[in-house]
Design an enzyme around this catalytic site. Structure first.
Site, PDB file in Angstrom:
ATOM      1  N   ARG A  15      27.462  36.570  32.776  1.00  0.00           N
ATOM      2  CA  ARG A  15      27.689  37.886  33.362  1.00  0.00           C
ATOM      3  C   ARG A  15      28.277  37.662  34.753  1.00  0.00           C
ATOM      4  O   ARG A  15      27.845  36.747  35.475  1.00  0.00           O
ATOM      5  CB  ARG A  15      26.387  38.689  33.478  1.00  0.00           C
ATOM      6  CG  ARG A  15      25.883  39.275  32.181  1.00  0.00           C
ATOM      7  CD  ARG A  15      26.790  40.399  31.643  1.00  0.00           C
ATOM      8  NE  ARG A  15      26.285  40.967  30.396  1.00  0.00           N
ATOM      9  CZ  ARG A  15      26.653  40.591  29.175  1.00  0.00           C
ATOM     10  NH1 ARG A  15      27.545  39.632  29.029  1.00  0.00           N
ATOM     11  NH2 ARG A  15      26.152  41.181  28.104  1.00  0.00           N
TER      12      ARG A  15
ATOM     13  N   GLU B 118      33.923  44.046  36.578  1.00  0.00           N
ATOM     14  CA  GLU B 118      34.794  44.143  35.403  1.00  0.00           C
ATOM     15  C   GLU B 118      34.821  45.525  34.754  1.00  0.00           C
ATOM     16  O   GLU B 118      35.766  45.862  34.025  1.00  0.00           O
ATOM     17  CB  GLU B 118      34.402  43.099  34.351  1.00  0.00           C
ATOM     18  CG  GLU B 118      33.073  43.384  33.653  1.00  0.00           C
ATOM     19  CD  GLU B 118      32.742  42.360  32.564  1.00  0.00           C
ATOM     20  OE1 GLU B 118      32.827  41.152  32.832  1.00  0.00           O
ATOM     21  OE2 GLU B 118      32.394  42.795  31.442  1.00  0.00           O
TER      22      GLU B 118
ATOM     23  N   HIS C 195      36.432  39.114  29.143  1.00  0.00           N
ATOM     24  CA  HIS C 195      35.187  39.258  28.366  1.00  0.00           C
ATOM     25  C   HIS C 195      35.465  39.175  26.863  1.00  0.00           C
ATOM     26  O   HIS C 195      35.147  40.089  26.101  1.00  0.00           O
ATOM     27  CB  HIS C 195      34.478  40.578  28.726  1.00  0.00           C
ATOM     28  CG  HIS C 195      32.994  40.498  28.518  1.00  0.00           C
ATOM     29  ND1 HIS C 195      32.091  41.054  29.392  1.00  0.00           N
ATOM     30  CD2 HIS C 195      32.252  39.933  27.536  1.00  0.00           C
ATOM     31  CE1 HIS C 195      30.860  40.837  28.954  1.00  0.00           C
ATOM     32  NE2 HIS C 195      30.939  40.148  27.823  1.00  0.00           N
TER      33      HIS C 195
END
Ligand code: NAD
Length: 341
Positions: free
Chosen positions: A234, A263, A295
């Site tokens: 993360r 993000e 991601h």
């Protein structure tokens, strides 16, 4: 059960619809991200299916609860975007997909490592331009080097299995060391030792208050000069502004990111005709020794199929308990699943 699916992309719809053939839920797909503004779309839906950048804070959960939602089915492993205490107060049950394909994520972390080490991104661009010069493309043998794995859970352990094949020495840091990881050859050390001795550091810990900015300016200074840092976990595990400084002075030799702390406003969307407003992100893009992916570490066929199946199983299990608005814990759900096996 009527399920509002937020942050839907074509591939989500495809895999969820395929898996739903066995379950027969009424899936209503919405493209927008779940926020306080978009929450009304879920009016009358008992379940909400959410993804990593959907907002599930107290305000959003309160709104959903008023509209009749009693189940949040996350189609992800991480749950850092959910206010679990608020959910409990509002009698909303939260379920997730704790394991789908640890291989998908570990293999992507490896892809970032290899590309950065051997400068594949730069070599590819050069060869396309007819430039076959090798200067600036020098890499190192991974064999014999030290790899540091922060978080030796499911993904961290698969990472270790893969790295065994490279003949690397492996250090691990985890507040809960496990025997399986030791059998794979991981030597547990404290975080300071891991960062000081590793040539490549790969982060696989969840985002919690304890891991927020785990890699901060102080920790970056303790790293072996020129070492590589990979984050597929993360974004907020790394203090991004501090890592920009460390890249500028060469303390960090290479950075591979699949996640970024800000993000939510960028990833999963096509912004190619927009001006990126995030200056820290824009600065990161200027370094020749940084590779960022949006991601996508989870994004394999196997993982999407497993995510869809587990998400729908979770919803069906909850429906069979017939406990909307009751105090249903994840433990109760687990027991139902166990009893069925
Ligand atoms: P896991 O729960 O199996 O393992 C996490 C490990 O981290 C555990 O062993 C835990 O003890 C350890 N840990 C907890 N606090 C720590 C700390 N302070 N320092 C070091 N280690 C700590 O989870 P997993 O399935 O291996 O997934 C790890 C993370 O990867 C998830 O939380 C998620 O955020 C991320 N993830 C990213 C993607 C992606 O597409 N990029 C996909 C799936 C998961």
């Amino acid at each position: 059960m009527k399920v509002a699916v937020f942050s839907t992309k074509k591939y989500d719809q495809q895999f969820l619809e395929e898996a739903n053939v066995e379950h027969g839920h009424e899936l209503i797909f919405f493209e927008p991200r779940l926020t306080y503004k978009t929450a009304p779309l879920a009016e009358g839906c008992q379940a909400v299916c959410a993804f990593v950048n959907d907002e599930l804070d107290e305000a959003v959960l309160g709104r959903l609860a008023k509209q009749g939602t009693c189940l949040i089915a996350l189609r992800a492993a991480g749950f850092n975007n959910v206010d679990l205490e608020a959910a409990e107060r509002l009698k909303i049950t939260v379920v997730r997909v704790p394991a789908y394909s640890p291989h998908a994520v570990a293999e992507h972390a490896l892809a970032l490592m290899l590309a950065l080490n051997r400068k594949i991104h730069r070599a590819h661009a050069r060869v396309r331009e007819g430039n076959f010069a090798l200067s600036g493309l020098l890499g190192f043998d991974m064999y014999g080097r030290t790899m540091g794995i922060v978080g030796t859970g499911r993904i961290g352990r698969v990472m270790a299995e893969i790295m065994c094949g490279f003949g690397m020495r492996m250090l691990g840091y985890d507040p809960y060391p496990n025997e399986e990881a030791k059998k794979l050859g991981i030597e547990y050390v404290d975080l300071e030792t891991l960062v000081a001795e590793s040539d490549i550091i790969s982060l696989h810990a969840p985002l919690t208050p304890d891991t927020y900015h785990l890699i901060n300016a102080e920790m970056l200074k303790k790293m072996k000069r020129g070492a590589m840092l990979i984050n597929t976990s993360r974004g907020a595990l790394i203090d991004t502004e501090a890592v920009v400084e460390a890249l500028k002075d060469g303390q960090v030799g290479a950075l591979g990111l699949d996640v970024y702390e800000e993000e939510a406003d960028l990833f999963f969307e096509d912004l190619s005709d927009k001006v990126i407003q995030d200056d820290v992100f824009a600065r990161l893009q200027t370094f020749p020794n940084v590779i960022i992916t949006g991601h996508q570490a989870f994004f394999t066929e196997e993982a999407l199929r497993a995510i869809a199946e587990t998400t729908l199983n979770n919803i069906t299990t909850f429906e069979e308990l017939d406990a909307c608005g009751e105090d249903v814990t994840v433990e109760a759900l687990k027991n139902v699943v166990k009893a069925r096996k």
